[in-house]
Design an enzyme around this catalytic site. Structure first.
Site, PDB file in Angstrom:
ATOM      1  N   LYS A 275       7.672  27.910  14.918  1.00  0.00           N
ATOM      2  CA  LYS A 275       7.979  27.443  16.266  1.00  0.00           C
ATOM      3  C   LYS A 275       7.577  28.452  17.325  1.00  0.00           C
ATOM      4  CE  LYS A 275      11.612  24.517  14.561  1.00  0.00           C
ATOM      5  NZ  LYS A 275      13.053  24.302  14.418  1.00  0.00           N
TER       6      LYS A 275
ATOM      7  N   ASP B 165      10.377  20.399  17.105  1.00  0.00           N
ATOM      8  CA  ASP B 165      11.745  20.678  16.661  1.00  0.00           C
ATOM      9  C   ASP B 165      12.545  19.379  16.745  1.00  0.00           C
ATOM     10  OD1 ASP B 165      12.290  20.213  19.292  1.00  0.00           O
ATOM     11  OD2 ASP B 165      12.449  22.330  19.800  1.00  0.00           O
TER      12      ASP B 165
END
Length: 208
Positions: free
Chosen positions: A121, A139
DNA sequence: AACTCGGGGCA
DNA sequence: TGCCCAGAGTT
Protein backbone atom coordinates in the site's frame (compact mmCIF):
# COMPACT_ATOMS: atom_id res chain seq x y z
CA UNK A 1 -21.54 4.37 -20.53
CA UNK A 2 -18.35 2.32 -20.43
CA UNK A 3 -16.59 1.61 -17.20
CA UNK A 4 -13.74 3.90 -18.21
CA UNK A 5 -16.14 6.76 -18.89
CA UNK A 6 -17.84 6.11 -15.59
CA UNK A 7 -14.53 6.14 -13.75
CA UNK A 8 -13.61 9.43 -15.35
CA UNK A 9 -16.94 11.02 -14.48
CA UNK A 10 -16.86 9.80 -10.89
CA UNK A 11 -13.32 10.95 -10.23
CA UNK A 12 -13.95 14.36 -11.75
CA UNK A 13 -16.94 14.89 -9.50
CA UNK A 14 -14.99 13.78 -6.44
CA UNK A 15 -12.19 16.15 -7.39
CA UNK A 16 -14.60 19.03 -7.10
CA UNK A 17 -16.49 17.84 -4.05
CA UNK A 18 -13.74 16.68 -1.76
CA UNK A 19 -11.97 19.55 0.00
CA UNK A 20 -8.40 18.41 -0.21
CA UNK A 21 -6.54 20.60 2.29
CA UNK A 22 -8.52 19.56 5.35
CA UNK A 23 -8.22 15.86 4.93
CA UNK A 24 -5.44 15.03 2.52
CA UNK A 25 -2.01 13.98 3.69
CA UNK A 26 0.23 16.97 3.36
CA UNK A 27 3.67 16.58 1.85
CA UNK A 28 6.08 18.55 -0.23
CA UNK A 29 8.66 15.91 -1.09
CA UNK A 30 8.58 12.18 -1.89
CA UNK A 31 10.37 11.51 1.38
CA UNK A 32 7.75 13.35 3.37
CA UNK A 33 4.94 11.53 1.64
CA UNK A 34 6.68 8.25 2.35
CA UNK A 35 6.97 9.07 6.04
CA UNK A 36 3.41 10.37 6.26
CA UNK A 37 2.17 7.17 4.67
CA UNK A 38 4.11 4.96 7.07
CA UNK A 39 2.68 6.99 9.93
CA UNK A 40 -0.85 6.65 8.63
CA UNK A 41 -1.13 2.96 9.46
CA UNK A 42 -4.18 2.48 11.67
CA UNK A 43 -4.48 6.24 12.15
CA UNK A 44 -6.54 8.98 10.54
CA UNK A 45 -5.15 11.56 8.14
CA UNK A 46 -5.97 14.34 10.59
CA UNK A 47 -3.89 12.79 13.33
CA UNK A 48 -1.03 12.26 10.91
CA UNK A 49 -1.12 15.83 9.62
CA UNK A 50 -0.90 17.16 13.13
CA UNK A 51 2.27 15.19 13.79
CA UNK A 52 4.00 15.69 10.44
CA UNK A 53 3.48 19.43 10.42
CA UNK A 54 5.82 19.84 13.37
CA UNK A 55 8.09 16.96 12.46
CA UNK A 56 8.87 18.12 8.91
CA UNK A 57 9.40 21.71 9.97
CA UNK A 58 12.30 20.61 12.15
CA UNK A 59 13.40 17.49 10.26
CA UNK A 60 12.52 17.90 6.58
CA UNK A 61 14.56 15.05 5.07
CA UNK A 62 16.13 11.65 5.77
CA UNK A 63 19.46 13.16 6.81
CA UNK A 64 17.84 15.34 9.45
CA UNK A 65 15.64 12.58 10.83
CA UNK A 66 18.73 10.42 11.30
CA UNK A 67 20.02 12.81 13.95
CA UNK A 68 17.26 11.44 16.18
CA UNK A 69 17.38 8.26 18.19
CA UNK A 70 14.60 5.73 17.99
CA UNK A 71 13.31 6.88 21.37
CA UNK A 72 13.43 10.56 20.45
CA UNK A 73 11.48 10.04 17.24
CA UNK A 74 9.00 7.78 19.03
CA UNK A 75 8.31 10.54 21.53
CA UNK A 76 7.49 12.96 18.72
CA UNK A 77 4.94 10.64 17.15
CA UNK A 78 3.50 9.27 20.36
CA UNK A 79 0.01 10.59 19.66
CA UNK A 80 -0.24 8.03 16.86
CA UNK A 81 -0.80 4.37 17.39
CA UNK A 82 1.97 1.84 16.76
CA UNK A 83 4.48 4.61 17.36
CA UNK A 84 7.40 2.45 18.41
CA UNK A 85 7.39 0.27 15.31
CA UNK A 86 6.82 3.30 13.11
CA UNK A 87 9.80 5.08 14.63
CA UNK A 88 11.97 2.05 13.99
CA UNK A 89 10.76 1.70 10.38
CA UNK A 90 11.25 5.37 9.55
CA UNK A 91 14.82 5.48 10.86
CA UNK A 92 15.74 2.22 9.14
CA UNK A 93 14.23 3.43 5.89
CA UNK A 94 16.03 6.78 6.17
CA UNK A 95 19.28 4.92 6.69
CA UNK A 96 18.76 2.75 3.60
CA UNK A 97 17.76 5.67 1.45
CA UNK A 98 20.87 7.56 2.43
CA UNK A 99 23.28 4.65 2.04
CA UNK A 100 21.76 2.69 -0.84
CA UNK A 101 19.74 5.23 -2.81
CA UNK A 102 21.87 8.35 -2.69
CA UNK A 103 19.39 10.10 -0.43
CA UNK A 104 16.53 9.78 -2.90
CA UNK A 105 13.32 7.82 -2.55
CA UNK A 106 13.42 5.01 -5.16
CA UNK A 107 10.85 5.19 -7.95
CA UNK A 108 10.03 1.55 -8.53
CA UNK A 109 7.67 -0.75 -6.70
CA UNK A 110 10.29 -3.45 -6.30
CA UNK A 111 12.77 -1.09 -4.65
CA UNK A 112 10.19 0.65 -2.49
CA UNK A 113 8.82 -2.52 -0.93
CA UNK A 114 12.32 -3.52 0.12
CA UNK A 115 12.42 -0.55 2.48
CA UNK A 116 11.65 -1.36 6.12
CA UNK A 117 8.02 -0.62 6.96
CA UNK A 118 7.07 -0.11 3.32
CA UNK A 119 4.56 -2.61 1.99
CA UNK A 120 2.24 -2.87 -0.99
CA UNK A 121 0.00 0.00 0.00
CA UNK A 122 2.66 2.50 0.98
CA UNK A 123 4.68 1.76 -2.15
CA UNK A 124 1.68 2.34 -4.40
CA UNK A 125 0.72 5.57 -2.68
CA UNK A 126 4.23 6.95 -3.10
CA UNK A 127 4.43 5.95 -6.76
CA UNK A 128 1.09 7.53 -7.60
CA UNK A 129 1.33 10.68 -5.56
CA UNK A 130 4.99 11.53 -5.43
CA UNK A 131 6.02 10.33 -8.88
CA UNK A 132 2.75 10.37 -10.79
CA UNK A 133 3.22 6.76 -11.80
CA UNK A 134 0.05 4.72 -12.36
CA UNK A 135 -0.40 2.80 -9.14
CA UNK A 136 -3.32 2.24 -6.86
CA UNK A 137 -3.43 0.60 -3.50
CA UNK A 138 -6.79 -1.05 -3.16
CA UNK A 139 -7.65 -1.15 0.52
CA UNK A 140 -10.99 -1.83 2.12
CA UNK A 141 -12.30 1.68 1.35
CA UNK A 142 -11.33 1.67 -2.32
CA UNK A 143 -12.56 -1.88 -2.67
CA UNK A 144 -15.95 -1.01 -1.22
CA UNK A 145 -16.39 2.11 -3.35
CA UNK A 146 -15.37 0.23 -6.49
CA UNK A 147 -17.87 -2.54 -5.80
CA UNK A 148 -20.79 -0.29 -4.93
CA UNK A 149 -20.32 1.92 -7.96
CA UNK A 150 -19.76 -1.05 -10.22
CA UNK A 151 -16.35 0.19 -11.30
CA UNK A 152 -15.00 -3.25 -10.50
CA UNK A 153 -16.55 -6.63 -9.94
CA UNK A 154 -13.56 -8.74 -8.92
CA UNK A 155 -13.80 -10.67 -5.70
CA UNK A 156 -10.30 -10.01 -4.46
CA UNK A 157 -8.36 -6.84 -3.81
CA UNK A 158 -5.80 -7.80 -6.44
CA UNK A 159 -8.45 -8.40 -9.10
CA UNK A 160 -9.99 -5.04 -8.30
CA UNK A 161 -6.60 -3.41 -8.56
CA UNK A 162 -6.17 -4.83 -12.03
CA UNK A 163 -9.63 -3.72 -13.14
CA UNK A 164 -9.10 -0.18 -11.89
CA UNK A 165 -5.73 0.00 -13.63
CA UNK A 166 -7.48 -0.60 -16.91
CA UNK A 167 -10.19 2.01 -16.60
CA UNK A 168 -8.77 4.99 -14.73
CA UNK A 169 -7.56 7.73 -17.12
CA UNK A 170 -3.88 8.56 -17.02
CA UNK A 171 -4.31 12.14 -15.89
CA UNK A 172 -6.43 11.12 -12.92
CA UNK A 173 -4.05 8.54 -11.47
CA UNK A 174 -2.38 11.00 -9.21
CA UNK A 175 -5.62 11.80 -7.39
CA UNK A 176 -7.48 8.51 -7.75
CA UNK A 177 -6.25 6.97 -4.52
CA UNK A 178 -6.94 9.99 -2.33
CA UNK A 179 -10.33 10.60 -3.85
CA UNK A 180 -11.60 7.06 -3.62
CA UNK A 181 -10.26 6.48 -0.16
CA UNK A 182 -11.60 9.73 1.26
CA UNK A 183 -14.96 9.17 -0.37
CA UNK A 184 -15.04 5.72 1.19
CA UNK A 185 -13.97 6.97 4.58
CA UNK A 186 -16.37 9.86 4.99
CA UNK A 187 -19.32 9.28 2.68
CA UNK A 188 -19.42 5.76 1.25
CA UNK A 189 -18.84 4.29 4.68
CA UNK A 190 -19.03 0.57 5.35
CA UNK A 191 -21.73 1.16 7.91
CA UNK A 192 -24.29 3.92 7.70
CA UNK A 193 -23.25 5.25 4.28
CA UNK A 194 -24.27 8.86 3.60
CA UNK A 195 -26.06 8.18 0.35
CA UNK A 196 -28.26 11.27 0.58
CA UNK A 197 -25.21 13.52 0.49
CA UNK A 198 -23.26 11.38 -1.92
CA UNK A 199 -22.20 13.36 -5.00
CA UNK A 200 -21.96 10.25 -7.15
CA UNK A 201 -25.07 8.40 -6.06
CA UNK A 202 -26.44 8.62 -9.59
CA UNK A 203 -23.63 6.29 -10.67
CA UNK A 204 -24.21 3.87 -7.83
CA UNK A 205 -25.95 0.52 -8.08
CA UNK A 206 -26.49 0.31 -4.35
CA UNK A 207 -27.98 3.52 -3.11
CA UNK A 208 -29.42 2.92 0.34
C1' DA B 1 -3.54 -17.41 8.63
C1' DA B 2 -3.07 -15.55 13.04
C1' DC B 3 -0.76 -12.44 15.99
C1' DT B 4 1.32 -7.97 17.42
C1' DC B 5 1.91 -3.22 17.79
C1' DG B 6 -1.35 1.25 20.21
C1' DG B 7 -3.06 6.08 21.02
C1' DG B 8 -6.88 8.82 19.66
C1' DG B 9 -11.65 9.47 17.58
C1' DC B 10 -16.16 8.56 18.02
C1' DA B 11 -20.73 6.46 19.35
C1' DT C 1 -16.22 2.11 27.68
C1' DG C 2 -15.70 -0.53 23.59
C1' DC C 3 -14.94 -0.60 18.81
C1' DC C 4 -12.48 1.09 14.89
C1' DC C 5 -8.68 3.12 12.20
C1' DA C 6 -4.48 5.42 4.86
C1' DG C 7 -0.41 -1.38 7.56
C1' DA C 8 3.56 -4.20 7.84
C1' DG C 9 6.54 -7.71 9.97
C1' DT C 10 7.07 -12.05 12.31
C1' DT C 11 5.93 -16.77 13.36
Amino acid sequence: MSRAEKAKAILEILQQKIPAPATELKFSTPWQLLVATILSAQSTDKQVNKVTEKLFAAYPGPHEILTLTEEELAAKIKTLGLYRSKSKYILATAQEIVTKHNGKVPQSFSELVKLPGVGRKTANVVLANAFDIPALAVDTHVFRVARRTGLASGKSVLETEKELHEIIPRQLWKDAHHLLILHGRYTCKARNPQCLQCPISSFCDKVM
